[in-house]
Enzyme design. Structure first.
Site, mmCIF file in Angstrom:
data_model
loop_
_atom_site.group_PDB
_atom_site.id
_atom_site.type_symbol
_atom_site.label_atom_id
_atom_site.label_comp_id
_atom_site.label_asym_id
_atom_site.label_seq_id
_atom_site.Cartn_x
_atom_site.Cartn_y
_atom_site.Cartn_z
ATOM 1 N N TRP A 43 127.347 -19.849 38.511
ATOM 2 C CA TRP A 43 126.234 -20.401 39.307
ATOM 3 C C TRP A 43 125.662 -21.643 38.625
ATOM 4 O O TRP A 43 124.671 -22.179 39.087
ATOM 5 C CB TRP A 43 125.152 -19.333 39.447
HETATM 6 C C1 FAD Z 1 117.598 -20.475 44.360
HETATM 7 C C2 FAD Z 1 116.478 -19.534 44.627
HETATM 8 C C3 FAD Z 1 115.202 -20.018 44.742
HETATM 9 C C4 FAD Z 1 114.140 -19.162 44.947
HETATM 10 N N1 FAD Z 1 112.906 -19.703 44.955
HETATM 11 C C5 FAD Z 1 111.823 -18.899 44.909
HETATM 12 C C6 FAD Z 1 110.546 -19.445 44.649
HETATM 13 O O1 FAD Z 1 110.382 -20.650 44.466
HETATM 14 N N2 FAD Z 1 109.489 -18.600 44.585
HETATM 15 C C7 FAD Z 1 109.631 -17.255 44.750
HETATM 16 O O2 FAD Z 1 108.633 -16.541 44.645
HETATM 17 N N3 FAD Z 1 110.846 -16.692 45.014
HETATM 18 C C8 FAD Z 1 111.947 -17.490 45.078
HETATM 19 N N4 FAD Z 1 113.205 -16.944 45.283
HETATM 20 C C9 FAD Z 1 113.321 -15.552 45.775
HETATM 21 C C10 FAD Z 1 113.288 -14.446 44.714
HETATM 22 O O3 FAD Z 1 114.118 -14.778 43.668
HETATM 23 C C11 FAD Z 1 113.734 -13.127 45.353
HETATM 24 O O4 FAD Z 1 112.946 -12.892 46.482
HETATM 25 C C12 FAD Z 1 113.598 -11.906 44.428
HETATM 26 O O5 FAD Z 1 114.250 -12.131 43.211
HETATM 27 C C13 FAD Z 1 114.157 -10.649 45.087
HETATM 28 O O6 FAD Z 1 113.982 -9.561 44.218
HETATM 29 P P1 FAD Z 1 114.974 -8.302 44.193
HETATM 30 O O7 FAD Z 1 114.477 -7.391 43.137
HETATM 31 O O8 FAD Z 1 115.152 -7.780 45.550
HETATM 32 O O9 FAD Z 1 116.400 -8.900 43.775
HETATM 33 P P2 FAD Z 1 116.879 -9.510 42.385
HETATM 34 O O10 FAD Z 1 115.735 -10.119 41.647
HETATM 35 O O11 FAD Z 1 118.036 -10.369 42.691
HETATM 36 O O12 FAD Z 1 117.360 -8.243 41.558
HETATM 37 C C14 FAD Z 1 118.482 -7.456 41.886
HETATM 38 C C15 FAD Z 1 118.995 -6.801 40.605
HETATM 39 O O13 FAD Z 1 119.930 -5.768 40.894
HETATM 40 C C16 FAD Z 1 121.040 -5.873 40.029
HETATM 41 N N5 FAD Z 1 122.181 -5.246 40.703
HETATM 42 C C17 FAD Z 1 122.762 -5.665 41.850
HETATM 43 N N6 FAD Z 1 123.750 -4.836 42.207
HETATM 44 C C18 FAD Z 1 123.789 -3.854 41.274
HETATM 45 C C19 FAD Z 1 124.615 -2.704 41.109
HETATM 46 N N7 FAD Z 1 125.572 -2.400 41.993
HETATM 47 N N8 FAD Z 1 124.404 -1.914 40.040
HETATM 48 C C20 FAD Z 1 123.417 -2.219 39.131
HETATM 49 N N9 FAD Z 1 122.631 -3.302 39.251
HETATM 50 C C21 FAD Z 1 122.799 -4.106 40.313
HETATM 51 C C22 FAD Z 1 121.178 -7.368 39.820
HETATM 52 O O14 FAD Z 1 121.961 -7.687 38.704
HETATM 53 C C23 FAD Z 1 119.714 -7.786 39.687
HETATM 54 O O15 FAD Z 1 119.233 -7.636 38.387
HETATM 55 C C24 FAD Z 1 114.334 -17.769 45.086
HETATM 56 C C25 FAD Z 1 115.636 -17.266 44.990
HETATM 57 C C26 FAD Z 1 116.696 -18.138 44.745
HETATM 58 C C27 FAD Z 1 118.076 -17.581 44.586
HETATM 59 S S1 SF4 Z 2 125.645 -17.601 32.272
HETATM 60 FE FE1 SF4 Z 2 126.930 -19.419 32.049
HETATM 61 S S2 SF4 Z 2 128.969 -18.812 32.769
HETATM 62 FE FE2 SF4 Z 2 127.513 -17.266 33.466
HETATM 63 S S3 SF4 Z 2 126.991 -17.941 35.550
HETATM 64 FE FE3 SF4 Z 2 125.443 -18.780 34.182
HETATM 65 S S4 SF4 Z 2 126.180 -20.817 33.636
HETATM 66 FE FE4 SF4 Z 2 127.919 -19.709 34.527
#
Ligand code: FAD
Ligand code: SF4
Ligand code: SF4
Lengths: 151, 614
Positions: A43
């Site tokens: 990423w």
């Molecule tokens: C580019 C980008 C910009 C964003 N901008 C903003 C912003 O400006 N402000 C804001 O407030 N929010 C923003 N967000 C949104 C925010 O990041 C999400 O809404 C939030 O992180 C969702 O929380 P979550 O716990 O559902 O998922 P996540 O935080 O993604 O957590 C999911 C977790 O589950 C784990 N997991 C997944 N599958 C498995 C499995 N099978 N077994 C064990 N572990 C697993 C993952 O590794 C991860 O740790 C942005 C997101 C992105 C990608």
């Molecule tokens: S930790 Fe490094 S190799 Fe892994 S997704 Fe991020 S930039 Fe890519």
């Protein structure tokens, strides 16, 4: 490939392997150094770049759309609480930025169990930990009961 | 037996098992420890919670903060906003609940050390927009992870959870989960009284715009593997709004977010000829969605619709005019920090293509669709609402509990509660955490029991891709083409292609219809059969294999819900060409599905949308 490792700088410590959210930094069994095993699942999050004590990892933008000759380098200093960036353009222009990353010492967060234990009856209230004080308003907002339409 | 499938079985017991240490999961850990001082609380995470999930690289804004202390906004204002943006269909009780608590969460983040920008004149948090505040958020995730580590009894990193376990005696009650350690190949059985799923949303259901090395540069992280849905669906948990996928207008290729640029830096979008095009689409939009066209601010999907219209009319590239907004050094720094904190790739794109946003505009594009529950979209599980304000038919016991007993959700897992973002996902984790503590206390000695036979079967199933590979690999000389198996990447690319072409991806300008959807379901059916023949070369590929399982099941739910809803509710997210208009008379409802893992049947239904806020 998005991240790559400089042969002469990597000492095989494995910090990048430990941190990569995509699990794609692996140690090559022959050279005992790390490399990106699945660039198309990178990423460019820079988690590994920031974590490497030897500054051995760099990024070359995705071949699909990033022309060569650029670099975006980073130095994250936890003790100072800052992150510094140096961006070099394909045409040689350079931009530098430094931003804060944290206002308190690392490790200083007070665990929830260090607060006085809540009253067991409050387990049934809509209030979460530290409320209402942490809301900085007097009461938790609520709504009148919802009248469901009959039939 | 394959090389790694002889791994040991490890049993881990807990009162509360949290799957996924992202924003929802970390919030759940903190709150459940606060209320459950003596409980055994375990987090299991497929990566390393220090930098996992959607916030791995950081964020530059907190997108959900009321500012009640300064009377900036109230929770009911927020419900109106989210409802308007989602064209009328949200769980207002869930959104109100998040909004009323979210300020306390953000104040805690600040106390923990997250730098939040302040307006020097007022001393208040600096607003990016009405709901957003600006942060120096490079270390947002490490800070939140520190709080979670100090709350959990134990954190298990690098364990890919593949399935939930059900109670031996009561089939609709959860009993834990299984998975494997991606480093040593050991098989893990987590036995728990309550389970909170915070496993995040889904990228790579649809073909991404970059398909070579750059396929990892999706907007949502490539590790957002649909596990929240892939874990829940097989339990028969009711899912809603799975058709409500999101398409995002973003800086082209780097997928840099546009929020700060539009709201704070006063950039604006034009077509290639410098025309601000959005307003010119109003009448056409009105003819499709009626009164919803008047919603202020203009819903995200409708803004997309206008951009799609311009692109179809051959007026691309679409540009973000960034130059005028960056007239001071501070503003230039704000613009760059926006990306360096959360989408570093955009800086890489600018450096590599010699674009200085102070001097020239940057291209915008519309992304491939994503499936998630925390942004301007609300796919996910149907959950019980807050006891004090949810309508009767929206509650059945414990706040944020799914229709499966003891199984809770937070963040992207939960359907209907759009616009929660990072702070709201953490807050929803807290709500689920507190509820789960109450559930566990109420259970007393009536703990669920896992089924040994089920566990044995799952162990064989989980490691089978390693054996498929070992056996199949012996048939061929070298390379990736084998008659007996496909690799996880090959399976993924088949999924992405069919979703793109039949279920409204970018290559059809997001258009689909009933015949296309039925064809998609046929092809998904065959892909599902082929999943039994995935070959995984090593443990990392085994993780990819199970991520693919979760994605395929989620994709099927998306296709079925899209087929069920016979209207075009969100033009700009997707179009049902055979039902091109919004139809409030028939479809002012949630779409729901329940999957029966034994028969493979999906039961579709409609659920009422109650408006508890005027
Ligand atoms: C580019 C980008 C910009 C964003 N901008 C903003 C912003 O400006 N402000 C804001 O407030 N929010 C923003 N967000 C949104 C925010 O990041 C999400 O809404 C939030 O992180 C969702 O929380 P979550 O716990 O559902 O998922 P996540 O935080 O993604 O957590 C999911 C977790 O589950 C784990 N997991 C997944 N599958 C498995 C499995 N099978 N077994 C064990 N572990 C697993 C993952 O590794 C991860 O740790 C942005 C997101 C992105 C990608
Ligand atoms: S930790 Fe490094 S190799 Fe892994 S997704 Fe991020 S930039 Fe890519
Ligand atoms: S962290 Fe740096 S030195 Fe350590 S293995 Fe990775 S690249 Fe090599």
């Amino acid at each position: 490939m998005p991240t790559f490792t400089y042969m002469t700088r990597c000492d095989g410590c494995g910090q990048c392997v430990d941190i990569c959210p995509s699990d794609i930094m692996h140690i090559d069994p022959v050279t005992r150094r790390s490399y990106n095993t699945e660039p198309n699942f990178c990423w460019e999050c820079y988690a590994c770049v920031k974590a490497c004590p030897q500054h051995a990892i760099d990024v070359r933008g995705y071949a699909d759309f990033a022309p060569l000759g650029h670099s975006v380098r980073v130095l994250r200093e936890e003790a100072k609480g800052t992150i510094s960036w140096k961006i070099r353009y394909r045409d040689g222009r350079v931009k530098e930025f430094t931003f804060p990353i944290r206002t308190t010492p690392w490790g200083s967060i007070k665990p929830p169990s260090d607060y006085e234990a809540p009253d067991a009856n409050d387990l049934s209230s809509p209030m979460l930990a530290h409320e209402p004080a942490a809301l900085k308003v007097a009461t938790l907002p609520t709504l009148p009961p919802f009248e469901q339409k009959k039939g | 037996m394959g090389l790694f499938s002889s791994g040991k079985t490890r049993f881990v017991d807990s009162d509360i098992l949290i799957i996924g240490g992202g924003f929802g999961g970390c919030g759940a850990a903190y709150e459940s420890r606060y209320w459950g001082r003596n409980l055994n609380i375990v987090i299991v995470e497929k990566a390393n919670i220090e930098r996992s999930g959607a916030v791995a690289q950081g964020l530059s804004a907190i997108n959900c903060y009321m500012g009640m202390q300064w009377d900036e906004n109230q929770p009911d204002d927020f419900v109106r906003y989210a409802r308007g943006d989602l064209m009328g269909l949200v769980r207002e009780d869930l959104i109100f609940d998040i909004a009323r608590h979210v300020d306390a969460t953000v104040h805690k983040f600040e106390e923990w050390g997250l730098p939040i920008l302040k307006d020097p004149k007022t001393g208040r948090y600096m607003r990016e927009g009405k709901w957003q505040i600006m942060i120096h958020g490079e270390s947002y995730k490490p800070i939140i992870a520190e709080a979670a580590r100090k709350s959990a009894t134990k954190v298990y990193n690098r364990i890919m959870v593949t399935h939930l376990l059900m109670d031996r005696a009561r089939p609709n009650r959860v009993a834990g989960a299984v998975g494997f350690n991606v480093r040593d190949g050991n098989f893990y059985v987590f036995r728990a009284k309550a389970v909170i799923v915070g496993a995040g949303g889904a990228s790579h259901i649809y073909r991404p715009r970059a398909v070579g090395e750059g396929m990892g540069r999706t907007w949502y992280a490539p590790w957002s593997s649909a596990s929240a849905y892939g874990l829940l669906i097989p339990t028969g948990a009711k899912m809603i709004q799975m058709e409500n996928k999101i398409v995002l207008a973003r800086f082209k290729d780097g997928y840099g977010p546009v929020g700060a640029w539009f709201l704070l830096l006063k950039s604006y979008a034009t077509n290639a000829y410098g025309e601000k095009y959005e307003a010119s689409w109003f009448d056409q939009i009105k003819s499709l969605v009626g009164k919803y066209a008047d919603t202020k601010p203009m819903p995200t999907c409708l803004r997309n619709h206008a951009m799609i219209g311009e692109m179809k009319a051959g007026k691309g590239p679409i540009y973000m005019q960034t130059q005028e907004g960056l007239d001071t050094k501070e503003k230039e720094e704000t613009g760059w920090e926006d990306f360096l904190d959360m989408t570093i790739s955009q800086a890489v794109v600018w450096a590599s293509q010699n674009i200085d946003p102070k001097e020239k505009p940057s291209e915008l594009t519309l992304s491939e669709p994503y499936v998630m529950g925390s942004h301007a979209t609300c796919s996910g599980a149907w959950v019980s609402g807050p006891e004090d304000l949810a309508p009767e038919d929206y509650q059945w016991g414990y706040n944020r509990m799914t229709t499966v007993e003891g199984l809770f959700g937070a963040g992207d897992t939960v359907g209907g509660s759009a616009h929660k973002f990072s702070s709201g996902s953490f807050t929803e984790g807290r709500l689920a955490g507190k509820s789960a503590v109450k559930y566990v206390m109420d259970l007393k000695d009536d703990a669920p029991q896992v089924d040994e036979a089920q566990i044995k079967k799952l162990k064989e199933l989980i490691f089978r891709p390693l054996e498929n590979y070992q056996v199949g690999r012996n048939e061929i000389v070298a390379g990736t083409v084998a008659p007996g198996y496909i690799t996880p990447l090959q399976g993924l690319q088949r999924l992405e292609k069919l979703m793109d072409e039949y279920v409204g991806g970018y290559s059809t300008f997001y258009i689909t219809n009933e015949p296309l959807l039925n064809r998609a379901l046929e092809l998904i059916g065959m892909l599902t059969e082929d999943l039994e023949h995935i070959g995984a070369e090593d443990l990392h590929q085994l993780q990819r294999a199970w991520e693919l399982h979760h994605r395929v099941l989620t994709a099927e739910a998306v296709a079925r819900h899209t087929l069920f809803r016979q209207e075009t509710r969100w033009p700009g997210y997707y179009y049902r060409a055979d039902h091109p208009k919004l139809d409030d008379a028939e479809w002012h409802v949630f779409t729901a599905s329940e999957y029966d893992a034994k028969t493979g049947d999906w039961r579709m239904s409609k659920l009422p949308v109650h408006h508890i806020i005027k």
